[in-house]
Design an enzyme around this catalytic site. Structure first.
Site, PDB file in Angstrom:
ATOM      1  N   MET A 269      43.906 103.292  22.426  1.00  0.00           N
ATOM      2  CA  MET A 269      43.650 101.853  22.479  1.00  0.00           C
ATOM      3  C   MET A 269      42.483 101.561  23.424  1.00  0.00           C
ATOM      4  O   MET A 269      42.356 100.450  23.957  1.00  0.00           O
ATOM      5  CB  MET A 269      44.908 101.099  22.927  1.00  0.00           C
ATOM      6  CG  MET A 269      46.063 101.286  21.943  1.00  0.00           C
ATOM      7  SD  MET A 269      47.236  99.939  21.944  1.00  0.00           S
ATOM      8  CE  MET A 269      47.822 100.003  23.622  1.00  0.00           C
TER       9      MET A 269
ATOM     10  N   HIS B 243      42.978 110.485  28.261  1.00  0.00           N
ATOM     11  CA  HIS B 243      42.417 110.394  26.908  1.00  0.00           C
ATOM     12  C   HIS B 243      41.373 111.497  26.684  1.00  0.00           C
ATOM     13  O   HIS B 243      41.315 112.105  25.601  1.00  0.00           O
ATOM     14  CB  HIS B 243      41.727 109.050  26.709  1.00  0.00           C
ATOM     15  CG  HIS B 243      42.632 107.854  26.783  1.00  0.00           C
ATOM     16  ND1 HIS B 243      42.530 106.915  27.771  1.00  0.00           N
ATOM     17  CD2 HIS B 243      43.634 107.442  25.980  1.00  0.00           C
ATOM     18  CE1 HIS B 243      43.438 105.962  27.573  1.00  0.00           C
ATOM     19  NE2 HIS B 243      44.124 106.258  26.494  1.00  0.00           N
TER      20      HIS B 243
ATOM     21  N   GLY C 181      49.749 112.152  23.864  1.00  0.00           N
ATOM     22  CA  GLY C 181      50.104 112.549  25.224  1.00  0.00           C
ATOM     23  C   GLY C 181      51.602 112.535  25.479  1.00  0.00           C
ATOM     24  O   GLY C 181      52.320 111.655  24.998  1.00  0.00           O
ATOM     25  N   GLU C 182      52.048 113.505  26.288  1.00  0.00           N
ATOM     26  CA  GLU C 182      53.455 113.497  26.729  1.00  0.00           C
ATOM     27  C   GLU C 182      53.723 112.345  27.685  1.00  0.00           C
ATOM     28  O   GLU C 182      54.876 112.017  27.943  1.00  0.00           O
ATOM     29  CB  GLU C 182      53.790 114.821  27.435  1.00  0.00           C
ATOM     30  CG  GLU C 182      53.948 115.984  26.490  1.00  0.00           C
ATOM     31  CD  GLU C 182      54.384 117.250  27.201  1.00  0.00           C
ATOM     32  OE1 GLU C 182      54.489 117.244  28.445  1.00  0.00           O
ATOM     33  OE2 GLU C 182      54.602 118.255  26.508  1.00  0.00           O
TER      34      GLU C 182
ATOM     35  N   VAL D 106      48.321 113.941  32.187  1.00  0.00           N
ATOM     36  CA  VAL D 106      47.243 114.099  33.164  1.00  0.00           C
ATOM     37  C   VAL D 106      47.494 113.093  34.292  1.00  0.00           C
ATOM     38  O   VAL D 106      47.770 111.918  34.030  1.00  0.00           O
ATOM     39  CB  VAL D 106      45.871 113.858  32.505  1.00  0.00           C
ATOM     40  CG1 VAL D 106      44.752 113.955  33.536  1.00  0.00           C
ATOM     41  CG2 VAL D 106      45.656 114.853  31.371  1.00  0.00           C
TER      42      VAL D 106
HETATM   43  P1  AMP Z   1      46.843 104.618  24.779  1.00  0.00           P
HETATM   44  O1  AMP Z   1      45.387 104.367  24.688  1.00  0.00           O
HETATM   45  O2  AMP Z   1      47.435 104.270  26.112  1.00  0.00           O
HETATM   46  O3  AMP Z   1      47.621 104.083  23.610  1.00  0.00           O
HETATM   47  O4  AMP Z   1      47.015 106.187  24.710  1.00  0.00           O
HETATM   48  C1  AMP Z   1      46.405 106.943  23.712  1.00  0.00           C
HETATM   49  C2  AMP Z   1      46.896 108.347  23.813  1.00  0.00           C
HETATM   50  O5  AMP Z   1      46.607 108.866  25.116  1.00  0.00           O
HETATM   51  C3  AMP Z   1      48.414 108.464  23.638  1.00  0.00           C
HETATM   52  O6  AMP Z   1      48.701 109.620  22.874  1.00  0.00           O
HETATM   53  C4  AMP Z   1      48.891 108.613  25.051  1.00  0.00           C
HETATM   54  O7  AMP Z   1      50.128 109.289  25.166  1.00  0.00           O
HETATM   55  C5  AMP Z   1      47.776 109.433  25.653  1.00  0.00           C
HETATM   56  N1  AMP Z   1      47.761 109.321  27.104  1.00  0.00           N
HETATM   57  C6  AMP Z   1      47.725 108.185  27.844  1.00  0.00           C
HETATM   58  N2  AMP Z   1      47.756 108.479  29.151  1.00  0.00           N
HETATM   59  C7  AMP Z   1      47.842 109.834  29.250  1.00  0.00           C
HETATM   60  C8  AMP Z   1      47.924 110.756  30.346  1.00  0.00           C
HETATM   61  N3  AMP Z   1      47.936 110.349  31.614  1.00  0.00           N
HETATM   62  N4  AMP Z   1      47.987 112.071  30.064  1.00  0.00           N
HETATM   63  C9  AMP Z   1      47.993 112.501  28.772  1.00  0.00           C
HETATM   64  N5  AMP Z   1      47.903 111.689  27.710  1.00  0.00           N
HETATM   65  C10 AMP Z   1      47.833 110.371  27.941  1.00  0.00           C
END
Ligand code: AMP
Length: 277
Positions: free
Chosen positions: A28, A35, A146-147, A175
């Site tokens: 997003m 990311h 991401g986990e 991360v």
């Molecule tokens: P978002 O933009 O927040 O919807 O996240 C996009 C992707 O990044 C999703 O698969 C999240 O799980 C992953 N993600 C967000 N923060 C982290 C993090 N700190 N470590 C690993 N993956 C992440």
């Protein structure tokens, strides 16, 4: 930068004529190092990497932060250009949800485990609907998640399996900042004082994992952990130990593998985190 489905499909078809594999990294935007690690993982798995940037309205509840969600477009593009991403898929809302759009995925299993779904009832339906669309639009060989959003990773994995989506869903460990705080676009909401408190979530998860491994009961461990998080200034939505694969409730560590998951609000910011035990 691709903004419509037809040129996206044309690009993917062109890549496919060369027998190259494709990985999708759904985001997003408001990109951070978490990311970018997903992009690097995708790069290792596939010949071509597509990053999608779309703030998906259907996964936000009516009182949630869709309109204020951080949008850092120029910084995102600059960061992705450093990583030699092959395509950025950036549809607008009307492209993803044209007038008359009336279909929604209703996930079960891990999506109704009583964790995030209990506090964000719109969330996984919206996530699955948009991820399914992204997976149909890009038709990747791999998609990385991401986990950090552990329940989401399980929900998307189950959806891909249940709907025979050919993409392989790959998870990436969380991360973190140096002090342990899980990186998140929403960390930008934290005040300086809140930012100092925020790593408590991860510290308490680690303490709980150590106590469980030392033989302390689940109830005592989670009760003390929740109290410590509350004392630091958070309001806890949940702190739970679940089966790491099914997210089912467990009675003892022996019912595992076990994952500890937490969600808590600090001022107006809601943070989530999780670790393996
Ligand atoms: P978002 O933009 O927040 O919807 O996240 C996009 C992707 O990044 C999703 O698969 C999240 O799980 C992953 N993600 C967000 N923060 C982290 C993090 N700190 N470590 C690993 N993956 C992440």
């Amino acid at each position: 930068m691709i903004r419509a489905v037809a040129p996206l499909r044309a690009w993917v078809s062109h890549v496919r004529t060369r027998d190259e594999t494709v990985a999708l990294v759904p985001t997003m935007g408001a990109l951070h190092k978490g990311h970018l690690a997903l992009v690097r993982l995708a790069r290792r798995r596939a010949d071509r990497v597509v990053v999608s940037i779309f703030v998906n309205p259907t996964q936000f509840g009516p009182t949630e932060d869709f309109s204020s969600y951080p949008r850092t477009w120029d910084g995102d593009i600059a960061a992705l250009s450093q990583l030699s991403v092959d395509a950025i898929w950036a549809p607008n809302i009307a492209t993803m949800y044209p007038d008359g759009f009336a279909t929604r995925i209703v996930p079960g299993g891990p999506a109704v485990a009583g964790l995030e779904d209990k506090f964000r009832p719109h969330f996984f339906g919206g996530v699955c609907t948009v991820v399914e669309k992204l997976l149909l639009q890009v038709a990747p060989d791999f998609a990385t998640f991401g986990e950090k959003d552990y329940q989401q990773l399980k929900v998307v994995t189950a959806m891909a399996r249940d709907l025979d989506i050919p993409a392989k869903i790959i998870g990436l460990p969380t991360v973190r900042e140096k002090d342990g705080l899980a990186m998140s676009s929403r960390n930008a909401y934290l005040s300086a004082d809140e930012r100092k408190i925020a790593p408590t979530l991860y510290l308490v998860l680690q303490e709980c994992a150590a106590q469980l491994k030392a033989g302390q009961s689940l109830a005592q461990t989670l009760g003390e952990g929740e109290a410590e998080i509350e004392r630091s200034g958070f309001s806890v939505d949940y702190l739970e130990a679940r089966h790491a694969e099914t997210l089912a409730k467990i009675a003892t560590l022996a019912d595992g593998p076990v994952r500890l998951l937490v969600a808590a609000k600090l001022g107006r910011t809601r943070l989530i985190d999780n670790i393996a035990v």
